[in-house]
Design a protein around this motif. Sequence first.
Motif, PDB file in Angstrom:
ATOM      1  N   HIS A  57      69.984  51.261  49.148  1.00 25.76           N
ATOM      2  CA  HIS A  57      70.295  51.827  47.831  1.00 25.76           C
ATOM      3  C   HIS A  57      69.217  51.480  46.816  1.00 25.76           C
ATOM      4  O   HIS A  57      68.978  50.306  46.543  1.00 25.76           O
ATOM      5  CB  HIS A  57      71.650  51.316  47.351  1.00 25.76           C
ATOM      6  CG  HIS A  57      72.178  52.076  46.177  1.00 25.76           C
ATOM      7  ND1 HIS A  57      72.450  53.424  46.230  1.00 25.76           N
ATOM      8  CD2 HIS A  57      72.488  51.693  44.910  1.00 25.76           C
ATOM      9  CE1 HIS A  57      72.904  53.827  45.063  1.00 25.76           C
ATOM     10  NE2 HIS A  57      72.933  52.799  44.232  1.00 25.76           N
ATOM     11  N   HIS A  59      67.290  53.088  42.991  1.00 26.87           N
ATOM     12  CA  HIS A  59      66.927  54.058  41.954  1.00 26.87           C
ATOM     13  C   HIS A  59      65.547  53.602  41.475  1.00 26.87           C
ATOM     14  O   HIS A  59      65.444  52.691  40.645  1.00 26.87           O
ATOM     15  CB  HIS A  59      67.912  54.040  40.785  1.00 26.87           C
ATOM     16  CG  HIS A  59      69.344  54.156  41.189  1.00 26.87           C
ATOM     17  ND1 HIS A  59      69.885  55.325  41.672  1.00 26.87           N
ATOM     18  CD2 HIS A  59      70.358  53.262  41.189  1.00 26.87           C
ATOM     19  CE1 HIS A  59      71.168  55.129  41.947  1.00 26.87           C
ATOM     20  NE2 HIS A  59      71.471  53.892  41.664  1.00 26.87           N
ATOM     21  N   HIS A 237      78.267  56.608  44.889  1.00 26.35           N
ATOM     22  CA  HIS A 237      78.709  55.428  44.131  1.00 26.35           C
ATOM     23  C   HIS A 237      80.230  55.486  44.039  1.00 26.35           C
ATOM     24  O   HIS A 237      80.787  56.541  43.721  1.00 26.35           O
ATOM     25  CB  HIS A 237      78.211  55.497  42.679  1.00 26.35           C
ATOM     26  CG  HIS A 237      76.758  55.268  42.472  1.00 26.35           C
ATOM     27  ND1 HIS A 237      76.016  56.023  41.601  1.00 26.35           N
ATOM     28  CD2 HIS A 237      75.915  54.338  42.963  1.00 26.35           C
ATOM     29  CE1 HIS A 237      74.774  55.578  41.567  1.00 26.35           C
ATOM     30  NE2 HIS A 237      74.684  54.564  42.392  1.00 26.35           N
ATOM     31  N   HIS A 274      78.651  50.240  46.507  1.00 33.58           N
ATOM     32  CA  HIS A 274      79.430  49.265  45.738  1.00 33.58           C
ATOM     33  C   HIS A 274      80.829  49.089  46.350  1.00 33.58           C
ATOM     34  O   HIS A 274      81.084  48.068  46.964  1.00 33.58           O
ATOM     35  CB  HIS A 274      79.531  49.610  44.238  1.00 33.58           C
ATOM     36  CG  HIS A 274      78.195  49.794  43.594  1.00 33.58           C
ATOM     37  ND1 HIS A 274      77.248  48.802  43.597  1.00 33.58           N
ATOM     38  CD2 HIS A 274      77.630  50.844  42.940  1.00 33.58           C
ATOM     39  CE1 HIS A 274      76.161  49.240  42.975  1.00 33.58           C
ATOM     40  NE2 HIS A 274      76.368  50.478  42.574  1.00 33.58           N
ATOM     41  N   ASP A 325      69.159  48.597  44.495  1.00 37.02           N
ATOM     42  CA  ASP A 325      69.782  49.345  43.404  1.00 37.02           C
ATOM     43  C   ASP A 325      68.924  49.389  42.137  1.00 37.02           C
ATOM     44  O   ASP A 325      67.973  50.157  42.052  1.00 37.02           O
ATOM     45  CB  ASP A 325      71.175  48.748  43.150  1.00 37.02           C
ATOM     46  CG  ASP A 325      72.058  49.638  42.295  1.00 37.02           C
ATOM     47  OD1 ASP A 325      71.582  50.678  41.833  1.00 37.02           O
ATOM     48  OD2 ASP A 325      73.232  49.297  42.081  1.00 37.02           O
TER      49      ASP A 325
HETATM   50 ZN    ZN Z   1      73.218  52.891  42.162  1.00 39.77          ZN
END
Ligand code: ZN
Length: 460
Positions: A57, A59, A237, A274, A325
Motif C-alpha cells: 500500500h 500513495h 480502504h 487497514h 501508505d
Molecule cells: Zn491509503
Amino acid sequence: MNNTLFAEYAWLPDGWRRNVRLEWDRAGTLTQIEVDSSALGAPCAVGPLLPGMPNLHSHAFQRAMAGLTEYRANATDTFWSWRDLMYRFATRITPETLGAIARWLYIEMLKSGYTSVCEFHYVHHLPGGGRYARPHELAARVVDAATASGIGMTMLPVLYQYSGFGSQPPRDDQGRFLNTPEGLLGLLASLRAALPADSSRAYGVAPHSLRAVSEPSLRELLAGLDTVDRSAPVHIHIAEQTAEVDASVAFSGARPVEWLLDRFDVDSRWCLVHATHVNRAETAALARSGAVAGLSLTTEANLGDGLFPAYDYLGARGRIGVGSDSHIAVDWRAELRLLEYGQRLLRRERNVLASAEMPRVADRLFAAALDGGAQASGRSVGALAVGRRADWMVLDTDHPAIAGHGPDTWLSSVVFAEHGESAVRDVYTGGERVVQDRVHRDEDVAYGAYKDALAELLGQ
Ligand code: ZN
C-alpha cells in the motif's frame, strides 16, 4: 549477465537453508534452486538472502508531506484534519514533481528491502478536475518511476466518486480524484496500452473506500475489470476510522467490512486496506474470505487510526501484508515491529503474534507478510522459489544488530533491534542488483530531482 548466485544461507519457503544456488532467466524469473549445493563457479552473495518484501500500500506523492503535519492546529487534530492538509498538498502536484517524488520514494523502498509496491493511485487530473491530454498522465509517471528505480509495480488506479456514504456529492478539493467507473476503466485501458503488463508490472483497480463509491458503481467497476482480467487485484480502504464505521451504520445499518463481505464475493484477489475497526464476527469472516488485510502500521499510528485486532485475526489464520501508505516510514521492519508492539502494549505480554509452529515472532510475521503481500500484488513474488521473481535482499552479517548471531536470530534482530543503519546491504529485483553496499545505482540523480520537486511544492 551471469544468471546465477550462490548463498551460504537463504530463506526458502521452509525457512533458512544452507548452500543455496539460485538460477534465473532473462525475464528475471527464478528457474532453479538447489540446496546443499556448491558454488559451481557462481558468484557468491556477500551475506544471507531474504526474499524481497512486497509493499502492498502506497500513495507515492504523500512521501513529500512526511513530517510536515506533526503540529496541532486545532483543539483536536485527527485523521480528518490531516486529510484537509493532504488535499491542499495534492492540488500542487504536477506530472514532473510526482515522477520525481515517486522515483526517490521507490529508491528508499528498495534500500529498505521492499522489492515491489502496490500503488493506490488517486490523483488523476489537473487541479480543478480538467483532463490531461493523456488521461493516464499522472499514473504513467508513477509507473515510469517504478521502472526507472527497478522496483516491481502493481498499479491500482483509484475510483473516487463521492464524498460520503449515500453517494454524497464530491467536495471541491476532490476534483483531481474523480472518475466514473467507465472513465476509470478507460484510463486503465489507455495506461495498459502505453505501458503493458510484464514480469515486473501488473494492473488492478482500487475502489477508494465505501465512502467514495456506491454499490452500483463498485459492481460496474468489477464487471469491467473482469472483462480484462478476472484475477486482477482489487484493493479498497476500509474501516480505518470509527467515524467511517458510524457513517456506514447510519447509512446501511451495517459496518463497512460486514457490508462488503455480505454483498460482494470477497476472495483472495481482494486486499482490505487497514480494516482497523472490525468486530469479532468481521475479524473471523475476513480471515475466512481469503482476502488480505493490508496493514500500514506506521501510518495508522501516525494518523491515530486505532489498532487492528492482529492476535485474533492471525489466530483465525487471516492473511496479512504490510505497506508504507503515507510514507511516514519506509521500512518493512518498522511495520512488523509496530504490528507486534501494538499487541504487546495492549495485552501486556511479549511475543504475542508468535505461534506454536513459529515461536520466533519476527520469523512468523515476516513469512506472513511475504505471502500476503505477494497475494495482494497479483504478481509472482514473495518467495525464493522456482517461478517467482528473482527479488531478494542480502543481509550484512557484520552489522552490529546481527554480528555474532546465527540464522535463528537474524530476523529477530533485524526486525526488533534498532541500532543505526539497516542491516540490508544489497537488494536485487528480477535478478539485477539495484542496491549495492546500501547505495542505489541512481540515488544521487534521483535525490537531486526529489529536492528540486520539494522546493517547487513547498515554495522554497
Ligand atoms: Zn491509503
